[in-house]
Design a protein around this motif. Sequence first.
Motif, PDB file in Angstrom:
ATOM      1  N   LEU A  35      25.082  40.148  52.098  1.00 27.74           N
ATOM      2  CA  LEU A  35      23.896  39.311  52.272  1.00 27.74           C
ATOM      3  C   LEU A  35      23.820  38.242  51.184  1.00 27.74           C
ATOM      4  O   LEU A  35      23.529  37.078  51.464  1.00 27.74           O
ATOM      5  N   SER A  36      24.125  38.605  49.965  1.00 25.19           N
ATOM      6  CA  SER A  36      24.172  37.622  48.872  1.00 25.19           C
ATOM      7  C   SER A  36      25.231  36.563  49.149  1.00 25.19           C
ATOM      8  O   SER A  36      25.001  35.366  48.939  1.00 25.19           O
ATOM      9  N   TRP A  37      26.392  36.991  49.640  1.00 28.93           N
ATOM     10  CA  TRP A  37      27.470  36.062  49.968  1.00 28.93           C
ATOM     11  C   TRP A  37      27.062  35.121  51.103  1.00 28.93           C
ATOM     12  O   TRP A  37      27.326  33.923  51.061  1.00 28.93           O
ATOM     13  N   MET A  38      26.396  35.676  52.108  1.00 25.09           N
ATOM     14  CA  MET A  38      25.924  34.849  53.233  1.00 25.09           C
ATOM     15  C   MET A  38      24.978  33.758  52.731  1.00 25.09           C
ATOM     16  O   MET A  38      25.087  32.595  53.126  1.00 25.09           O
ATOM     17  N   LYS A  39      24.057  34.134  51.845  1.00 26.66           N
ATOM     18  CA  LYS A  39      23.071  33.177  51.327  1.00 26.66           C
ATOM     19  C   LYS A  39      23.706  32.136  50.406  1.00 26.66           C
ATOM     20  O   LYS A  39      23.300  30.972  50.402  1.00 26.66           O
ATOM     21  N   ALA A  40      24.681  32.544  49.629  1.00 26.24           N
ATOM     22  CA  ALA A  40      25.284  31.644  48.633  1.00 26.24           C
ATOM     23  C   ALA A  40      26.429  30.802  49.181  1.00 26.24           C
ATOM     24  O   ALA A  40      26.678  29.694  48.685  1.00 26.24           O
ATOM     25  N   THR A  41      27.135  31.313  50.193  1.00 24.42           N
ATOM     26  CA  THR A  41      28.350  30.647  50.655  1.00 24.42           C
ATOM     27  C   THR A  41      28.300  30.248  52.129  1.00 24.42           C
ATOM     28  O   THR A  41      28.455  29.078  52.470  1.00 24.42           O
ATOM     29  N   TYR A  42      28.100  31.209  52.997  1.00 20.72           N
ATOM     30  CA  TYR A  42      28.211  30.970  54.437  1.00 20.72           C
ATOM     31  C   TYR A  42      27.141  30.007  54.949  1.00 20.72           C
ATOM     32  O   TYR A  42      27.466  28.975  55.554  1.00 20.72           O
ATOM     33  N   ILE A  43      25.884  30.331  54.716  1.00 25.41           N
ATOM     34  CA  ILE A  43      24.797  29.488  55.230  1.00 25.41           C
ATOM     35  C   ILE A  43      24.857  28.075  54.644  1.00 25.41           C
ATOM     36  O   ILE A  43      24.706  27.103  55.395  1.00 25.41           O
ATOM     37  N   SER A  83      36.609  27.376  60.840  1.00 28.81           N
ATOM     38  CA  SER A  83      36.952  27.543  59.422  1.00 28.81           C
ATOM     39  C   SER A  83      35.885  28.333  58.664  1.00 28.81           C
ATOM     40  O   SER A  83      36.210  29.114  57.770  1.00 28.81           O
ATOM     41  N   ILE A  84      34.628  28.164  59.031  1.00 29.28           N
ATOM     42  CA  ILE A  84      33.550  28.889  58.358  1.00 29.28           C
ATOM     43  C   ILE A  84      33.592  30.374  58.727  1.00 29.28           C
ATOM     44  O   ILE A  84      33.486  31.254  57.864  1.00 29.28           O
ATOM     45  N   VAL A  85      33.769  30.650  60.006  1.00 25.61           N
ATOM     46  CA  VAL A  85      33.837  32.045  60.460  1.00 25.61           C
ATOM     47  C   VAL A  85      35.061  32.742  59.866  1.00 25.61           C
ATOM     48  O   VAL A  85      35.019  33.935  59.562  1.00 25.61           O
ATOM     49  N   GLN A  86      36.142  32.002  59.666  1.00 25.40           N
ATOM     50  CA  GLN A  86      37.341  32.567  59.055  1.00 25.40           C
ATOM     51  C   GLN A  86      37.045  33.139  57.663  1.00 25.40           C
ATOM     52  O   GLN A  86      37.592  34.162  57.271  1.00 25.40           O
ATOM     53  N   LEU A  87      36.161  32.485  56.928  1.00 24.29           N
ATOM     54  CA  LEU A  87      35.758  32.995  55.610  1.00 24.29           C
ATOM     55  C   LEU A  87      35.090  34.360  55.729  1.00 24.29           C
ATOM     56  O   LEU A  87      35.334  35.256  54.914  1.00 24.29           O
ATOM     57  N   LEU A  88      34.240  34.511  56.733  1.00 21.38           N
ATOM     58  CA  LEU A  88      33.572  35.792  56.961  1.00 21.38           C
ATOM     59  C   LEU A  88      34.608  36.866  57.274  1.00 21.38           C
ATOM     60  O   LEU A  88      34.570  37.964  56.710  1.00 21.38           O
ATOM     61  N   HIS A  89      35.550  36.549  58.153  1.00 24.04           N
ATOM     62  CA  HIS A  89      36.593  37.516  58.517  1.00 24.04           C
ATOM     63  C   HIS A  89      37.469  37.865  57.312  1.00 24.04           C
ATOM     64  O   HIS A  89      37.843  39.022  57.125  1.00 24.04           O
ATOM     65  N   LYS A  90      37.776  36.868  56.516  1.00 22.03           N
ATOM     66  CA  LYS A  90      38.620  37.095  55.341  1.00 22.03           C
ATOM     67  C   LYS A  90      37.947  38.039  54.344  1.00 22.03           C
ATOM     68  O   LYS A  90      38.577  38.933  53.790  1.00 22.03           O
TER      69      LYS A  90
END
Length: 101
Positions: free
Chosen positions: A19-27, A77-84
């Motif tokens: 969740l922290s990663w989603m807020k700081a990077t993904y979103i 490319s963004i979703v790839q980060l989540l998978h990685k």
Amino acid sequence: MVLYNVTIGIDSDVEQEWLSWMKATYIPKVMATGLFKDCQIYKVLGQDEEASVSYSFQYFTESVDKVVDYLDNHAPSIVQLLHKNYKDKHVAFRTLLQQVD
């Protein structure tokens, strides 16, 4: 108004880190595309499984065309980060909704 909803189920053992990663990077990466006006995060309540929890990420925009642009040109490319970072720790499904007056 169009709502692009992404619901993600995440393993409980990585929930807070993710969740922290989603807020700081993904979103921020999704919002940096300029295609969405706002993003809201909701935790799904009333889940029976303790092994995972689900969150709804709601991205708001003016048109379906903007969502298609995002899906075609930015999402891979963004979703790839989540998978990685969280391979085998999550599942996701997407819904596209249009506001009715």
